[in-house]
Design a protein around this motif. Sequence first.
Motif, PDB file in Angstrom:
ATOM      1  N   LEU A   1       3.722   6.408  -2.579  1.00 13.02           N
ATOM      2  CA  LEU A   1       2.330   6.333  -3.053  1.00 13.02           C
ATOM      3  C   LEU A   1       2.285   6.388  -4.577  1.00 13.02           C
ATOM      4  N   PHE A   2       3.020   7.326  -5.159  1.00 11.12           N
ATOM      5  CA  PHE A   2       3.003   7.460  -6.615  1.00 11.12           C
ATOM      6  C   PHE A   2       3.554   6.196  -7.287  1.00 11.12           C
ATOM      7  N   LYS A   3       4.607   5.646  -6.721  1.00  4.64           N
ATOM      8  CA  LYS A   3       5.198   4.429  -7.303  1.00  4.64           C
ATOM      9  C   LYS A   3       4.239   3.244  -7.174  1.00  4.64           C
ATOM     10  N   LEU A   4       3.575   3.145  -6.031  1.00  4.24           N
ATOM     11  CA  LEU A   4       2.634   2.052  -5.838  1.00  4.24           C
ATOM     12  C   LEU A   4       1.487   2.138  -6.843  1.00  4.24           C
ATOM     13  N   MET A   5       0.956   3.330  -7.050  1.00  5.12           N
ATOM     14  CA  MET A   5      -0.107   3.494  -8.038  1.00  5.12           C
ATOM     15  C   MET A   5       0.370   3.054  -9.424  1.00  5.12           C
TER      16      MET A   5
ATOM     17  N   ASP B   1      -4.914  -6.807 -13.911  1.00 12.24           N
ATOM     18  CA  ASP B   1      -6.189  -6.876 -14.626  1.00 12.24           C
ATOM     19  C   ASP B   1      -7.380  -6.490 -13.770  1.00 12.24           C
ATOM     20  N   ASN B   2      -7.319  -6.768 -12.460  1.00 17.60           N
ATOM     21  CA  ASN B   2      -8.476  -6.499 -11.604  1.00 17.60           C
ATOM     22  C   ASN B   2      -8.382  -5.162 -10.868  1.00 17.60           C
ATOM     23  N   ILE B   3      -7.505  -4.283 -11.352  1.00 22.56           N
ATOM     24  CA  ILE B   3      -7.385  -2.927 -10.807  1.00 22.56           C
ATOM     25  C   ILE B   3      -7.960  -1.933 -11.807  1.00 22.56           C
ATOM     26  N   GLU B   4      -8.890  -1.110 -11.344  1.00 23.71           N
ATOM     27  CA  GLU B   4      -9.468  -0.050 -12.186  1.00 23.71           C
ATOM     28  C   GLU B   4      -9.095   1.296 -11.560  1.00 23.71           C
ATOM     29  N   ILE B   5      -8.201   2.007 -12.202  1.00 28.57           N
ATOM     30  CA  ILE B   5      -7.705   3.267 -11.663  1.00 28.57           C
ATOM     31  C   ILE B   5      -8.805   4.334 -11.715  1.00 28.57           C
ATOM     32  N   VAL B   6      -8.991   5.044 -10.590  1.00 30.48           N
ATOM     33  CA  VAL B   6      -9.972   6.126 -10.516  1.00 30.48           C
ATOM     34  C   VAL B   6      -9.290   7.473 -10.719  1.00 30.48           C
ATOM     35  N   ASP B   7      -8.205   7.692  -9.979  1.00 32.68           N
ATOM     36  CA  ASP B   7      -7.461   8.959 -10.082  1.00 32.68           C
ATOM     37  C   ASP B   7      -6.044   8.705  -9.566  1.00 32.68           C
ATOM     38  N   GLY B   8      -5.349   9.762  -9.180  1.00 33.13           N
ATOM     39  CA  GLY B   8      -3.941   9.637  -8.802  1.00 33.13           C
ATOM     40  C   GLY B   8      -3.671   8.857  -7.522  1.00 33.13           C
ATOM     41  N   ALA B   9      -4.702   8.599  -6.720  1.00 33.01           N
ATOM     42  CA  ALA B   9      -4.440   7.927  -5.445  1.00 33.01           C
ATOM     43  C   ALA B   9      -5.569   6.978  -5.042  1.00 33.01           C
ATOM     44  N   SER B  10      -6.418   6.601  -5.991  1.00 34.39           N
ATOM     45  CA  SER B  10      -7.490   5.663  -5.635  1.00 34.39           C
ATOM     46  C   SER B  10      -7.819   4.771  -6.837  1.00 34.39           C
ATOM     47  N   PHE B  11      -8.390   3.617  -6.524  1.00 33.48           N
ATOM     48  CA  PHE B  11      -8.709   2.638  -7.557  1.00 33.48           C
ATOM     49  C   PHE B  11      -9.733   1.644  -7.007  1.00 33.48           C
ATOM     50  N   TYR B  12     -10.346   0.911  -7.916  1.00 36.76           N
ATOM     51  CA  TYR B  12     -11.223  -0.196  -7.531  1.00 36.76           C
ATOM     52  C   TYR B  12     -10.459  -1.503  -7.682  1.00 36.76           C
ATOM     53  N   ILE B  13     -10.665  -2.403  -6.731  1.00 37.68           N
ATOM     54  CA  ILE B  13     -10.170  -3.770  -6.833  1.00 37.68           C
ATOM     55  C   ILE B  13     -11.369  -4.669  -7.106  1.00 37.68           C
ATOM     56  N   ARG B  14     -11.324  -5.417  -8.208  1.00 38.03           N
ATOM     57  CA  ARG B  14     -12.442  -6.279  -8.615  1.00 38.03           C
ATOM     58  C   ARG B  14     -12.153  -7.736  -8.262  1.00 38.03           C
TER      59      ARG B  14
ATOM     60  N   GLY C   1      -3.140   6.875   1.209  1.00 40.77           N
ATOM     61  CA  GLY C   1      -2.655   8.069   1.881  1.00 40.77           C
ATOM     62  C   GLY C   1      -1.227   7.857   2.338  1.00 40.77           C
ATOM     63  N   TYR C   2      -0.626   8.905   2.890  1.00 39.74           N
ATOM     64  CA  TYR C   2       0.745   8.797   3.376  1.00 39.74           C
ATOM     65  C   TYR C   2       0.911   9.653   4.634  1.00 39.74           C
ATOM     66  N   VAL C   3       2.112   9.575   5.210  1.00 37.26           N
ATOM     67  CA  VAL C   3       2.345  10.129   6.544  1.00 37.26           C
ATOM     68  C   VAL C   3       3.188  11.404   6.514  1.00 37.26           C
ATOM     69  N   ALA C   4       2.637  12.499   6.956  1.00 40.19           N
ATOM     70  CA  ALA C   4       3.315  13.719   7.426  1.00 40.19           C
ATOM     71  C   ALA C   4       4.161  14.462   6.394  1.00 40.19           C
ATOM     72  N   MET C   5       5.275  13.895   5.965  1.00 43.03           N
ATOM     73  CA  MET C   5       6.239  14.614   5.131  1.00 43.03           C
ATOM     74  C   MET C   5       6.012  14.318   3.650  1.00 43.03           C
ATOM     75  N   SER C   6       6.311  15.310   2.823  1.00 39.78           N
ATOM     76  CA  SER C   6       6.267  15.110   1.377  1.00 39.78           C
ATOM     77  C   SER C   6       7.681  15.116   0.818  1.00 39.78           C
ATOM     78  N   MET C   7       7.935  14.172  -0.084  1.00 41.69           N
ATOM     79  CA  MET C   7       9.226  14.134  -0.776  1.00 41.69           C
ATOM     80  C   MET C   7       9.225  15.070  -1.992  1.00 41.69           C
ATOM     81  N   HIS C   8       8.050  15.600  -2.339  1.00 43.13           N
ATOM     82  CA  HIS C   8       7.925  16.395  -3.561  1.00 43.13           C
ATOM     83  C   HIS C   8       7.720  17.889  -3.302  1.00 43.13           C
ATOM     84  N   VAL C   9       7.383  18.257  -2.083  1.00 49.18           N
ATOM     85  CA  VAL C   9       7.187  19.677  -1.759  1.00 49.18           C
ATOM     86  C   VAL C   9       8.415  20.146  -0.978  1.00 49.18           C
ATOM     87  N   PRO C  10       9.251  20.984  -1.566  1.00 42.88           N
ATOM     88  CA  PRO C  10      10.508  21.366  -0.902  1.00 42.88           C
ATOM     89  C   PRO C  10      10.274  22.239   0.336  1.00 42.88           C
TER      90      PRO C  10
END
Length: 321
Positions: free
Chosen positions: A297-301, A308-321, A7-16
Amino acid sequence: MTLVRLGYVAMSMHVPNSSPSQTMTVKSFNKIDNKEAAILKLGRIARSNLQNTLRILKHNAAHSIRFYRMTSRLIPLATYEELAGWDYIGAIESDLREVGDYASENDMRLDFHPDHFVLINSPKKEVLKMSVKTLMLHRQLLEGMGINSQYRCVLHVGGVYNDRELAMERFIQNWMVVPKTIQEMIILENDDKSYHLNDTLYLCEKLGIPLVFDYHHHLAHFQHRNWADEWQRVVATWKDSYLPIKMHISSPKDEKQFRSHADYVDAEMFMDFLNEIKGSVPQIDCMIEAKKKDAALFKLMEDLRGHDNIEIVDGASFYIR
């Protein structure tokens, strides 16, 4: 495996033009001769803040972001003494419900981090009184949104006041006079200068408060460097919570300004944390405290995809194995 949601805090850099923290100063308010008109203007600003919050939530939903920290500045001057009779909740009731309904429909976890002047351990009665008043505002906002207010407000322990141990004991004493409806909202975070992980754990375990582990803060200020030795104690503070455990992740701006937050999150630093805790909890919600907000958040994803031990679920979540 552990499910990790970002998640992230308060402001969006992508929504003008979407600031949810538009405000009016006391000076500007007092310059308006017609106080009724001034109050109506405050209401318009608050509604605009809530509509921008809703815009941000819709942006989040489009990118599968289900964890978001709302600004504590949704309602300008809400705790200003001269506006004690203002029914600010009534003025924004439908907007609050719209935000809450959308969050609920999209399975979003929303919370707050009230400003630094909220100090439970203050030696001044008037500061404690204002702190409780500010926290009550947050509770009313959550209730207006139809959101369960338990464990929704992150606080730091507070000031040191020249005697850290005495200040910690005063937190305990003052906690006893804080209304239970406010107590149940609070989760405590270790900080980067005053109260390290072990200090905060002491209070959380004694008072039954969940602990939000801030990894960056710990690297800047610790009693014992190896935080992983205390991880199960951190997890145990969440045993009564209906929400998953949460933590804060950020990276130092540089070595000289180690405590300052960088624009983005260092993925390798984050992986150091994740590799220690994987499998210890079924899910963890990680709040990114980076200057670039959702862009971080987008860059971190993207940076995590190569592991190798990251399984992406969607745009902001994943499994760590």
